[in-house]
Design a protein around this motif. Structure first.
Motif, PDB file in Angstrom:
ATOM      1  N   MET A  39     -63.020  16.055 -24.241  1.00 14.37           N
ATOM      2  CA  MET A  39     -62.401  17.261 -24.763  1.00 14.37           C
ATOM      3  C   MET A  39     -62.850  18.428 -23.892  1.00 14.37           C
ATOM      4  O   MET A  39     -63.957  18.950 -24.063  1.00 14.37           O
ATOM      5  CB  MET A  39     -62.812  17.475 -26.226  1.00 14.37           C
ATOM      6  N   ASN A  40     -62.013  18.809 -22.961  1.00 16.37           N
ATOM      7  CA  ASN A  40     -62.413  19.832 -21.985  1.00 16.37           C
ATOM      8  C   ASN A  40     -62.812  21.147 -22.623  1.00 16.37           C
ATOM      9  O   ASN A  40     -63.677  21.861 -22.107  1.00 16.37           O
ATOM     10  CB  ASN A  40     -61.290  20.062 -20.971  1.00 16.37           C
TER      11      ASN A  40
ATOM     12  N   GLY B 226     -64.148  21.409 -25.579  1.00 17.09           N
ATOM     13  CA  GLY B 226     -65.093  21.103 -26.645  1.00 17.09           C
ATOM     14  C   GLY B 226     -66.477  21.642 -26.349  1.00 17.09           C
ATOM     15  O   GLY B 226     -66.639  22.659 -25.666  1.00 17.09           O
ATOM     16  N   VAL B 227     -67.495  20.955 -26.846  1.00 14.29           N
ATOM     17  CA  VAL B 227     -68.884  21.346 -26.623  1.00 14.29           C
ATOM     18  C   VAL B 227     -69.563  20.279 -25.772  1.00 14.29           C
ATOM     19  O   VAL B 227     -69.152  19.119 -25.752  1.00 14.29           O
ATOM     20  CB  VAL B 227     -69.643  21.526 -27.957  1.00 14.29           C
ATOM     21  N   GLU B 228     -70.609  20.680 -25.073  1.00 13.43           N
ATOM     22  CA  GLU B 228     -71.307  19.733 -24.211  1.00 13.43           C
ATOM     23  C   GLU B 228     -72.351  18.964 -25.005  1.00 13.43           C
ATOM     24  O   GLU B 228     -73.202  19.543 -25.675  1.00 13.43           O
ATOM     25  CB  GLU B 228     -71.974  20.461 -23.047  1.00 13.43           C
ATOM     26  N   ALA B 229     -72.254  17.643 -24.955  1.00 10.79           N
ATOM     27  CA  ALA B 229     -73.229  16.771 -25.589  1.00 10.79           C
ATOM     28  C   ALA B 229     -73.527  15.632 -24.612  1.00 10.79           C
ATOM     29  O   ALA B 229     -73.096  15.658 -23.459  1.00 10.79           O
ATOM     30  CB  ALA B 229     -72.692  16.243 -26.924  1.00 10.79           C
ATOM     31  N   ARG B 230     -74.264  14.639 -25.072  1.00 16.41           N
ATOM     32  CA  ARG B 230     -74.615  13.517 -24.205  1.00 16.41           C
ATOM     33  C   ARG B 230     -74.058  12.230 -24.811  1.00 16.41           C
ATOM     34  O   ARG B 230     -74.018  12.054 -26.025  1.00 16.41           O
ATOM     35  CB  ARG B 230     -76.129  13.371 -24.051  1.00 16.41           C
ATOM     36  N   LEU B 231     -73.607  11.346 -23.932  1.00 20.12           N
ATOM     37  CA  LEU B 231     -73.144  10.029 -24.341  1.00 20.12           C
ATOM     38  C   LEU B 231     -73.647   9.043 -23.303  1.00 20.12           C
ATOM     39  O   LEU B 231     -73.343   9.188 -22.126  1.00 20.12           O
ATOM     40  CB  LEU B 231     -71.617   9.992 -24.438  1.00 20.12           C
ATOM     41  N   PHE B 232     -74.452   8.082 -23.725  1.00 13.37           N
ATOM     42  CA  PHE B 232     -75.145   7.181 -22.805  1.00 13.37           C
ATOM     43  C   PHE B 232     -76.013   7.978 -21.829  1.00 13.37           C
ATOM     44  O   PHE B 232     -76.172   7.602 -20.665  1.00 13.37           O
ATOM     45  CB  PHE B 232     -74.147   6.313 -22.041  1.00 13.37           C
TER      46      PHE B 232
ATOM     47  N   LEU C 181     -75.345  10.709 -20.466  1.00 13.32           N
ATOM     48  CA  LEU C 181     -74.521  11.426 -19.501  1.00 13.32           C
ATOM     49  C   LEU C 181     -73.841  12.628 -20.156  1.00 13.32           C
ATOM     50  O   LEU C 181     -73.495  12.583 -21.344  1.00 13.32           O
ATOM     51  CB  LEU C 181     -73.451  10.490 -18.925  1.00 13.32           C
ATOM     52  N   ARG C 182     -73.634  13.673 -19.390  1.00  8.98           N
ATOM     53  CA  ARG C 182     -72.945  14.852 -19.889  1.00  8.98           C
ATOM     54  C   ARG C 182     -71.528  14.478 -20.303  1.00  8.98           C
ATOM     55  O   ARG C 182     -70.791  13.874 -19.537  1.00  8.98           O
ATOM     56  CB  ARG C 182     -72.900  15.925 -18.798  1.00  8.98           C
ATOM     57  N   ALA C 183     -71.160  14.834 -21.522  1.00 10.77           N
ATOM     58  CA  ALA C 183     -69.850  14.458 -22.045  1.00 10.77           C
ATOM     59  C   ALA C 183     -69.291  15.600 -22.868  1.00 10.77           C
ATOM     60  O   ALA C 183     -69.849  15.952 -23.913  1.00 10.77           O
ATOM     61  CB  ALA C 183     -69.961  13.187 -22.898  1.00 10.77           C
ATOM     62  N   MET C 184     -68.193  16.192 -22.388  1.00 12.89           N
ATOM     63  CA  MET C 184     -67.534  17.230 -23.174  1.00 12.89           C
ATOM     64  C   MET C 184     -66.944  16.572 -24.429  1.00 12.89           C
ATOM     65  O   MET C 184     -66.184  15.610 -24.345  1.00 12.89           O
ATOM     66  CB  MET C 184     -66.458  17.914 -22.354  1.00 12.89           C
ATOM     67  N   THR C 185     -67.317  17.119 -25.566  1.00 14.66           N
ATOM     68  CA  THR C 185     -67.114  16.434 -26.845  1.00 14.66           C
ATOM     69  C   THR C 185     -66.386  17.330 -27.836  1.00 14.66           C
ATOM     70  O   THR C 185     -66.600  18.542 -27.860  1.00 14.66           O
ATOM     71  CB  THR C 185     -68.492  16.023 -27.420  1.00 14.66           C
ATOM     72  N   ALA C 186     -65.544  16.719 -28.649  1.00 16.29           N
ATOM     73  CA  ALA C 186     -64.832  17.476 -29.689  1.00 16.29           C
ATOM     74  C   ALA C 186     -65.832  18.147 -30.624  1.00 16.29           C
ATOM     75  O   ALA C 186     -66.698  17.494 -31.201  1.00 16.29           O
ATOM     76  CB  ALA C 186     -63.921  16.539 -30.475  1.00 16.29           C
ATOM     77  N   GLY C 187     -65.702  19.444 -30.758  1.00  9.64           N
ATOM     78  CA  GLY C 187     -66.591  20.174 -31.653  1.00  9.64           C
ATOM     79  C   GLY C 187     -66.014  20.394 -33.029  1.00  9.64           C
ATOM     80  O   GLY C 187     -66.703  20.906 -33.916  1.00  9.64           O
TER      81      GLY C 187
ATOM     82  N   TRP D 115     -62.457   1.339 -22.861  1.00 12.78           N
ATOM     83  CA  TRP D 115     -63.148   1.894 -21.702  1.00 12.78           C
ATOM     84  C   TRP D 115     -62.200   2.549 -20.702  1.00 12.78           C
ATOM     85  O   TRP D 115     -62.648   3.045 -19.656  1.00 12.78           O
ATOM     86  CB  TRP D 115     -63.926   0.786 -20.995  1.00 12.78           C
ATOM     87  N   LEU D 116     -60.920   2.580 -20.968  1.00  8.73           N
ATOM     88  CA  LEU D 116     -59.948   3.118 -20.025  1.00  8.73           C
ATOM     89  C   LEU D 116     -59.903   4.644 -20.004  1.00  8.73           C
ATOM     90  O   LEU D 116     -59.292   5.224 -19.128  1.00  8.73           O
ATOM     91  CB  LEU D 116     -58.542   2.578 -20.365  1.00  8.73           C
ATOM     92  N   HIS D 117     -60.567   5.282 -20.977  1.00  9.30           N
ATOM     93  CA  HIS D 117     -60.579   6.745 -20.997  1.00  9.30           C
ATOM     94  C   HIS D 117     -61.346   7.299 -19.809  1.00  9.30           C
ATOM     95  O   HIS D 117     -62.349   6.733 -19.368  1.00  9.30           O
ATOM     96  CB  HIS D 117     -61.263   7.258 -22.286  1.00  9.30           C
ATOM     97  N   ASN D 118     -60.918   8.450 -19.318  1.00  6.16           N
ATOM     98  CA  ASN D 118     -61.652   9.177 -18.281  1.00  6.16           C
ATOM     99  C   ASN D 118     -62.698  10.046 -19.005  1.00  6.16           C
ATOM    100  O   ASN D 118     -62.543  11.253 -19.123  1.00  6.16           O
ATOM    101  CB  ASN D 118     -60.692  10.038 -17.462  1.00  6.16           C
ATOM    102  N   ARG D 119     -63.764   9.403 -19.505  1.00  7.65           N
ATOM    103  CA  ARG D 119     -64.636  10.043 -20.493  1.00  7.65           C
ATOM    104  C   ARG D 119     -65.611  11.060 -19.911  1.00  7.65           C
ATOM    105  O   ARG D 119     -65.913  12.071 -20.551  1.00  7.65           O
ATOM    106  CB  ARG D 119     -65.423   8.952 -21.252  1.00  7.65           C
ATOM    107  N   TRP D 120     -66.152  10.812 -18.748  1.00  3.80           N
ATOM    108  CA  TRP D 120     -67.251  11.648 -18.267  1.00  3.80           C
ATOM    109  C   TRP D 120     -66.903  12.595 -17.136  1.00  3.80           C
ATOM    110  O   TRP D 120     -67.531  13.635 -17.002  1.00  3.80           O
ATOM    111  CB  TRP D 120     -68.427  10.767 -17.840  1.00  3.80           C
ATOM    112  N   SER D 121     -65.965  12.257 -16.277  1.00  6.68           N
ATOM    113  CA  SER D 121     -65.727  13.092 -15.102  1.00  6.68           C
ATOM    114  C   SER D 121     -64.890  14.327 -15.432  1.00  6.68           C
ATOM    115  O   SER D 121     -64.316  14.436 -16.509  1.00  6.68           O
ATOM    116  CB  SER D 121     -65.012  12.260 -14.040  1.00  6.68           C
TER     117      SER D 121
END
Length: 294
Positions: free
Chosen positions: A201-202, A204-210, A212-218, A288-294
């Protein structure tokens, strides 16, 4: 809409309807099996699978190449089964098909429904994720589900109609400003909203997943803070074929008098921690097909 795009969209829609018509005449179990068999054969050969492999290696670098490939193949099997099951999505909400969905923690959902407290039900693209709002309807939670508008308008209209039929008329909430207004209305009416929160979620808020930095739905965390409603994580597992286990986890609630933005970040991270734990347990059932981290 340009004529070329309209024609392309119509062709895509026709192909989808034809495929689902074929799955429809097979029956639910055979459609699930056929979809899985086809997808596990074709899917790993597609270019998009390179992203899945890269994502798995990035999230879990300790895995061997063989383990990564096994996850990719099984991910496609699950995705193919889910596609085959779309033709029968309405069946999962019927009383005679309740044996297909084992809900662990159903009493907690029913208690929330009786209390009419409202809440946000969160999960990810696990197993057949379309069952999340179906289970809400089965356990008496009134409200709606958030969805991403399909690029093809004909497919989008069909998907919205299918989900409404499968959930007994749950409100369909598109992502974006219009959808946000619907969510606010439902929160004020003490109803429930289902969200899949595992995509990037570009805004969104910055959190961590595994780690790694992951823009996340807030949104789930923001709603918890603003309306004092619980965020209820739900896991979805495929047991065998078209049979599933839905597990309701302890709700995440906002702390009284906490600083709102810091509390939003904390809850968003807790939701990501929940998602990561479920992915690690059953990595082959996550998309796993999502462009989750970049």
């Amino acid at each position: 809409m340009a004529k070329k795009h309209t024609f392309t969209h119509l062709l895509e829609y026709a192909a989808l309807k034809a495929s689902l018509a074929l799955f429809g005449v097979m029956g639910l179990d055979r459609a699930s099996t056929a979809g899985g068999s086809l997808a596990r054969f074709v899917g790993p050969k597609l270019g998009v699978s390179r992203r899945a492999r890269a994502n798995i290696r990035r999230a879990m670098p300790e895995l061997s190449p063989e383990e990564v490939e096994r996850i990719v193949v099984d991910m496609w099997d699950n995705l193919g089964r889910t596609i085959g099951e779309y033709a029968h999505l309405e069946r999962f909400g019927r009383p005679e098909e309740r044996h297909r969905i084992d809900v662990v923690g159903a009493a907690a959902l029913r208690a929330m429904a009786e209390a009419e407290c409202g809440g946000v039900i969160v999960s990810g693209h696990f197993a057949n994720w379309e069952l999340l709002p179906v289970v809400m309807q089965l356990e008496g939670l009134e409200g709606g589900e958030v969805y991403r508008h399909a690029n093809n308008p004909f497919v989008n209209e069909w998907m919205v109609s299918l989900r409404q039929r499968a959930t007994g008329g749950a409100t369909q909430i598109p992502k974006g400003g219009a959808g946000a207004r619907v969510i606010v209305k439902l929160m004020r009416e003490d109803k429930f909203v289902a969200m899949l929160t595992d995509q990037k979620m570009n805004d969104g808020v910055e959190a961590r997943l595994f780690g790694l930095r992951a823009m996340t739905a807030g949104a789930p965390a923001g709603l918890a803070v603003r309306y004092n409603v619980p965020v209820v994580p739900v896991g979805i597992e495929r047991l065998e074929g078209a049979h599933f286990r839905i597990t309701v986890y302890d709700p995440i609630t906002a702390r009284p008098n906490a600083e709102p933005f810091e509390e939003t970040l904390r809850i968003a991270q807790e939701v990501n921690d929940f998602l990561e734990a479920r992915i690690r347990e059953r990595p082959h059932e996550w998309l796993w097909l999502h462009n989750r981290w970049s």
